[in-house]
Design an enzyme around this catalytic site. Structure first.
Site, PDB file in Angstrom:
ATOM      1  N   ASP A  58     -30.336 -39.708 -33.468  1.00 52.68           N
ATOM      2  CA  ASP A  58     -31.518 -40.575 -33.422  1.00 52.68           C
ATOM      3  C   ASP A  58     -31.145 -42.004 -33.045  1.00 52.68           C
ATOM      4  O   ASP A  58     -29.976 -42.400 -33.117  1.00 52.68           O
ATOM      5  CB  ASP A  58     -32.216 -40.538 -34.793  1.00 52.68           C
ATOM      6  CG  ASP A  58     -33.727 -40.672 -34.684  1.00 52.68           C
ATOM      7  OD1 ASP A  58     -34.204 -41.235 -33.684  1.00 52.68           O
ATOM      8  OD2 ASP A  58     -34.429 -40.228 -35.608  1.00 52.68           O
TER       9      ASP A  58
ATOM     10  N   ASP B 206     -42.687 -38.268 -32.110  1.00 52.25           N
ATOM     11  CA  ASP B 206     -42.962 -38.130 -33.535  1.00 52.25           C
ATOM     12  C   ASP B 206     -44.393 -37.685 -33.787  1.00 52.25           C
ATOM     13  O   ASP B 206     -44.753 -37.353 -34.916  1.00 52.25           O
ATOM     14  CB  ASP B 206     -42.709 -39.464 -34.259  1.00 52.25           C
ATOM     15  CG  ASP B 206     -41.240 -39.635 -34.603  1.00 52.25           C
ATOM     16  OD1 ASP B 206     -40.471 -38.668 -34.463  1.00 52.25           O
ATOM     17  OD2 ASP B 206     -40.857 -40.751 -35.016  1.00 52.25           O
TER      18      ASP B 206
END
Ligand code: GLA
Length: 683
Positions: A421, A491
């Protein structure tokens, strides 16, 4: 000496900055010896190579597997007054309407040169037949890569990231259409930059209707010092052309990306179905919860990989601490990662993990030990975002730390997947390691540092499947795909919101790169309620997985998930390796029709295909049931169409499917339709 001879030489205007071409220049430099910025380059020589030489092995680039796949032309230019050189490398892939291009500046002048900007490609187009349209993929967190088209007028339009990463806001990709954006017809030119940092995509229409297009590193965040003898190699760009619509550009780029940009053991391989802990338990993870709440039900359902997302390391119970402290929290994981991995593996599942290796929390042992390691500018305040700073990857010692930290995690347990990430962008991009003269280079040095650590790690761990992520899809670019074959798309996991996101993403990137998970309903991000069937079908259009609490499923839902996994097994190769055809756009609602989104994937041999259609945002009764007209099939073949539970619906020739199509009857918001399409001889 006559008066004539004493006059300085003259020449027609040239395409460099400052000598008569007033448009956006393809490069801008300053000779430090006299402060001048004029470098009119002239053609000197060329060379042709079969194949594609690796111009810079330290940067991501398309490659060939055999030298007869491509031909490369190197054009050498020079500034006769100073001897400065530029190499332009063009590779033509024989099977594709795609050219890759690189520019290299070689300072063979006697003094220092400061490179102030360099575009990876500058292309001039003549006046349009009708008008030009620029389309690009823009958005923000949770709404990445929405397809946006604007007609170009006299003046400029640009897309850019000044964030040190390719960003959620703009993707390093744009299309110029001669006329309007069209999926299935017309002339279109695509620009796709292989760069993970800030970039510029620029269109400038002159008073004469000519169009100059440029794409390269964002000039605002770039500067590079070239001592005499130094070279600078700009990122590679892929330039694609289609005379049969944008769809054809997508299909060609996808094929090339899948097979000649993505590397490694997973390039051509089926990816495991997974369940990720994030939306199931956020930071509240522990060995017992991972095993009991995720792994045991996952094993019963037939999911193959359990991913332990954020929250497992240091004192990480929220997003305010511990990035950099990459050891398992002893209370949550008393037996370390090896303990939880072994329990997961004992159930027949693989085990994967989340890390954010480029980041550092101020509240971390790493920061307390190395306050100089984040990017920063002297004593100026350091801007935090998501309570974190960015490590200074221009520093070799920091890069070594990151490589060692990730390697230590990956070797501490039997880990076969890493979600990598990157949850914020760069601010105060200065380095305590470099002197004043180099500070303008730090943004690009950071990107080169990212490439370095990723190359070392993917080489050292060829059997680990790496998935990149950046607060969802904030770094979804070709450069990252060179290291990691798949990306967490967004997301936003709401199936209906995902239609626009995945449709837009598919314009530039193949489904094999697009991670997509079934999450709970009502959705965690926007509260929308969607059926499990629709959530499954949207996710099946990418790299398929789940991200929800599996323990709360009732028996009907469990049965449906088993069916989805079985369907995935049957069709995943068609989605992963097939050609995409976008049939109905979620961006073009017709007030008389339900808002339809539809795409299909067709296997290379045209013997199998899959069709997906979705009804989004429609709350009125349908009076006109539309038909979806298929594409890409063999008109002479007879196909059978099965729905997702394998009930046969139609037997029809390809020619009929591609002219009359199939009816789509939707009377519920968010409903969906799926057909598995198989040529008769194959069933
Ligand atoms: C980012 C990712 C999410 C999740 C969280 C964890 O936002 O995109 O999928 O991993 O970080 O903090």
């Amino acid at each position: 000496m006559t008066k004539e001879a004493a006059r300085p030489p003259t020449r027609p205007p040239a395409a460099d900055f400052g000598s008569g071409d007033f448009r956006f220049p393809s490069f801008d430099l300053r000779y430090e010896s006299d402060g001048s910025r004029i470098a009119p380059l002239q053609f000197r020589s060329y060379e042709i190579f079969s194949g594609k030489p690796a111009v810079d092995p330290a940067q991501p680039a398309y490659y060939v597997e055999a030298s007869d796949e491509a031909t490369t032309l190197r054009v050498d230019l020079w500034d006769p007054l100073t001897d400065l050189r530029m190499e332009l490398w063009y590779t033509v892939y024989h099977e594709y309407d795609i050219i890759t291009r690189r520019a290299v500046v070689v300072n063979s002048s006697p003094g220092a040169v400061t490179l102030r900007s360099i575009m990876s490609a500058t292309v001039d187009l003549p006046n349009a037949k009708h008008h030009y349209t620029m389309s690009h993929l823009s958005g923000s967190w949770a709404r990445e890569r929405l397809l946006t088209s604007d007609r170009l007028h006299v003046g400029t339009k640009s897309i850019h990231s000044r964030r040190g990463a390719s960003s959620h806001q703009h993707n390093p990709f744009f299309i110029i259409s001669d006329g309007d954006y069209s999926e299935h017809s017309g002339d279109h030119y695509a620009f796709s930059l292989v760069y993970a940092g800030g970039f510029l995509g620029h269109a400038e229409m002159t008073q004469t209707g000519h169009l100059r297009l440029a794409m390269g590193i964002d000039p605002m965040t770039f500067e590079w010092n070239l001592a005499s003898g130094d070279a600078f190699i700009a990122p590679e760009i892929a330039l694609a052309y289609s005379h049969a619509g944008v769809g054809e550009i997508s299909r060609q780029l996808h094929r090339l990306m899948r097979t000649r940009l993505v590397r490694g053991n997973f390039r051509d391989r089926r990816r495991p179905t997974l369940v990720n802990s994030w939306e199931a338990m956020y930071f509240d993870v522990s060995e017992d919860r991972i095993v009991e709440d995720l792994a045991i039900p996952a094993a019963e359902l037939g999911i193959e990989l359990v991913v332990l997302d954020d929250g497992w390391f240091g004192e990480r119970n929220n997003d305010r601490s511990s990035l950099g402290d990459w050891w398992p929290n002893p209370e949550k994981f008393p037996n370390g990662l090896a303990g939880v991995a072994e329990r997961v593996r004992a159930l027949g599942l693989e085990f994967g993990i989340w890390m954010e290796p480029e980041m550092i929390s101020v509240d971390s042992d790493l920061y307390r030990a190395h306050p100089d390691w984040p990017l920063h500018v002297g004593q100026r305040p350091r801007t935090e975002s998501r309570n974190q700073l960015v490590l200074d990857l221009s520093r070799p010692d920091v890069r070594d730390f990151v490589v060692d930290a990730v390697a230590a995690v990956l070797t501490s347990a039997n880990i076969s997947y890493l979600k990598w990430d990157f949850n914020r962008h760069l601010t105060e991009a200065g380095s305590a390691y470099f002197g004043a003269a180099q500070q303008g280079e730090i943004y690009h040095r950071f990107v080169l540092g990212v490439y370095d650590i990723m190359e070392r790690l993917v080489t050292a761990f060829p059997n680990v499947l790496f998935e990149s992520c950046s607060g969802g899809g904030g770094r979804y670019d070709p450069a990252l795909l060179y290291y990691m074959p798949q990306v967490w798309t967004s997301d936003n996991t709401d199936a209906i919101a995902r239609l626009k996101i995945q449709y837009g993403t598919s314009v530039a990137y193949p489904a094999s790169t697009m991670s997509a998970h079934v999450t709970k309903s009502p959705n965690e991000q926007n509260g929308r309620t969607t059926t499990l069937a629709t959530r499954g079908l949207v996710a099946l259009g990418g790299v398929f997985g789940y991200e929800l609490d599996l323990n709360v499923l009732d028996s009907q839902e469990q049965a449906q998930i088993r069916q989805q996994l079985a369907l995935h097994n049957r069709i995943e190769d068609v989605v992963r390796t097939g050609d995409v055809y976008r049939l109905f756009s979620p961006y073009e609602p017709d007030p008389q029709q339900p808002r339809l989104t539809s795409w299909m994937y067709v296997a290379a041999d045209r013997q199998r295909a899959v069709l997906f259609a979705f009804n989004s945002d429609y709350y009125e009764l349908v009076w006109n049931n539309p038909r979806v007209v298929l594409r890409g099939l063999d008109p002479a073949a007879v196909y059978e169409l099965y729905d997702d539970v394998q009930l046969k619906r139609y037997t029809l020739p390809g020619a009929v499917l591609m002219s009359a199509g199939v009816p789509v009857i939707f009377n519920r918001d968010g409903s969906s339709l799926f057909y598995e399409i198989v040529a008769q001889s194959k069933k």
